[in-house]
Design a protein around this motif. Structure first.
Motif, PDB file in Angstrom:
ATOM      1  N   PHE A  29       0.634   9.898 -25.201  1.00 34.19           N
ATOM      2  CA  PHE A  29       1.902   9.589 -24.523  1.00 34.19           C
ATOM      3  C   PHE A  29       2.750  10.854 -24.396  1.00 34.19           C
ATOM      4  O   PHE A  29       3.404  11.063 -23.369  1.00 34.19           O
ATOM      5  N   VAL A  52       0.917   3.758 -15.911  1.00 26.14           N
ATOM      6  CA  VAL A  52       2.004   3.734 -16.892  1.00 26.14           C
ATOM      7  C   VAL A  52       3.355   3.680 -16.188  1.00 26.14           C
ATOM      8  O   VAL A  52       4.266   2.936 -16.599  1.00 26.14           O
ATOM      9  N   LEU A  57       6.503   1.831 -18.485  1.00 27.45           N
ATOM     10  CA  LEU A  57       6.405   2.203 -19.897  1.00 27.45           C
ATOM     11  C   LEU A  57       6.943   3.598 -20.171  1.00 27.45           C
ATOM     12  O   LEU A  57       7.226   3.932 -21.328  1.00 27.45           O
ATOM     13  N   ASP A  58       7.079   4.411 -19.123  1.00 28.79           N
ATOM     14  CA  ASP A  58       7.593   5.766 -19.335  1.00 28.79           C
ATOM     15  C   ASP A  58       9.101   5.776 -19.546  1.00 28.79           C
ATOM     16  O   ASP A  58       9.674   6.799 -19.939  1.00 28.79           O
ATOM     17  N   GLU A 129       5.263  -2.896 -26.466  1.00 34.97           N
ATOM     18  CA  GLU A 129       5.114  -1.768 -25.525  1.00 34.97           C
ATOM     19  C   GLU A 129       3.908  -0.921 -25.878  1.00 34.97           C
ATOM     20  O   GLU A 129       3.163  -0.479 -24.992  1.00 34.97           O
ATOM     21  N   TYR A 133       0.767  -0.164 -23.512  1.00 28.72           N
ATOM     22  CA  TYR A 133       0.333   1.200 -23.207  1.00 28.72           C
ATOM     23  C   TYR A 133      -1.136   1.381 -23.580  1.00 28.72           C
ATOM     24  O   TYR A 133      -1.915   1.976 -22.820  1.00 28.72           O
ATOM     25  N   TRP A 134      -1.517   0.896 -24.741  1.00 29.03           N
ATOM     26  CA  TRP A 134      -2.912   0.996 -25.175  1.00 29.03           C
ATOM     27  C   TRP A 134      -3.849   0.340 -24.158  1.00 29.03           C
ATOM     28  O   TRP A 134      -4.882   0.910 -23.788  1.00 29.03           O
ATOM     29  N   ALA A 137      -3.810   2.656 -20.917  1.00 28.90           N
ATOM     30  CA  ALA A 137      -4.094   4.087 -20.966  1.00 28.90           C
ATOM     31  C   ALA A 137      -5.244   4.491 -21.871  1.00 28.90           C
ATOM     32  O   ALA A 137      -5.872   5.534 -21.637  1.00 28.90           O
TER      33      ALA A 137
END
Length: 319
Positions: A29, A52, A57-58, A129, A133-134, A137
């Protein structure tokens, strides 16, 4: 600036390795947050960055905690008892962090001048979150990443067996050196010493780390996350060995699909690239998934298929 971590015989006996999904979440990340086109991870960045961003999520809590540089909250990387914990286990440990420890970590971010979330939901929202993300990404690529990290641990363990712990530490990273029962870390923003750390040492290889990270929270063993060896080949598309022999077992269409899954792809992508109908691709992927050779991961409105460790080994692409 230099840190010095002295080792007794007991500390050496308590030195061990672990493969940590949460450390990969943090280091990957941070690489995404940097906004750079990394020469090694460019293929991964080009695929993952749009996903993402589309998921927002960023700009969430994770993005406020993991900035392109500076301190990373300790509660995100709790020490693992298992040499290879899964993400669910590590997230449970994150959720169990005492409130005063979370507050102390956030206070440290505040003093550094970085923005931070309040985390009023007792870490549940943050962990959701991280899971999202997992899934976007890292999960589709985990077979490749895990194979790289396992290979690093195997190599380091063999170094210890053949040439001793001192050789291991001297070869781990250019900023580390071992002398007189002391591990020295140069150019560290956060000083670590045995007086401010617990016993032993937890060594964590990372595919995305660009430098050495340290973690210290007594009475736990300190952690040292370092760049894993062989990362430069992580995203190379290696030719499938024994393709004809494999096709004789799986069939040409399924072998072709596995070959195309050198990087995760959707049913539509695979149909376009192989000329197999979307219905045919779906049917073959279902069979391969039932056999444990592909996994499915939702990315927005699409589902990405990826080769599993079983498939990587079967195709001879992890050697």
């Amino acid at each position: 600036m230099q840190s010095e971590l002295a080792f007794s015989a007991d500390d050496l006996a308590l030195t061990r390795f672990t493969v940590s999904p949460m450390w990969e979440v943090i280091t990957s990340f941070r690489l995404l947050a940097s906004g750079t086109a990394h020469p090694v991870h460019r293929p991964w960045l080009e695929q993952v960055r749009p996903r993402v961003a589309a998921a927002g999520l960023d700009h969430g809590s994770l993005g406020r905690l993991i900035t392109p540089s500076g301190h990373i909250p300790d509660f995100l990387t709790p020490p693992a008892d298992d040499p290879a914990p899964d993400l669910a286990t590590e997230l449970a440990a994150v959720r169990a962090t005492p409130a005063d420890q979370v507050d102390a970590d956030l206070d440290l971010l505040r003093r550094s001048g970085l923005h931070h979330p309040t985390l009023d939901d007792r870490l549940d929202g943050l962990c959701e979150e991280i899971q999202a993300y997992w899934d976007l990404a890292l999960a589709p690529y985990w077979a490749k990443i895990r194979a790289l990290l396992d290979a690093d641990v195997f190599h380091r363990a063999r170094q210890v067996a053949e040439r001793g712990t001192g050789h291991l530490f001297n070869e781990l990273h250019s900023t580390l050196s071992w002398d007189d029962n002391t591990l020295r870390l140069v150019r560290r923003q956060c000083v670590i010493s045995r007086e401010s750390a617990g016993p032993g040492l937890l060594l964590v290889p990372s595919a995305f780390a660009e430098h050495v990270y340290t973690w210290s929270r007594p009475p736990e063993s300190p952690q040292l996350a370092y760049p894993a060896r062989g990362t430069g080949t992580l995203w190379e598309h290696r030719p499938v060995a024994r393709a004809e022999a494999i096709a004789a077992v799986l069939g040409r269409s399924r072998t072709l699909l596995l070959t195309e899954l050198a990087a995760p792809a959707s049913t539509t992508d695979l149909a376009r690239r192989t000329g197999i109908s979307a219905a045919g691709v779906s049917q073959h992927l279902t069979a391969l998934r039932d056999a444990g050779m592909v996994s499915a991961h939702r990315a927005g409105r699409s589902v990405l298929y990826a080769r599993t460790a079983i498939a990587e080994s079967f195709l001879g692409t992890t050697a």
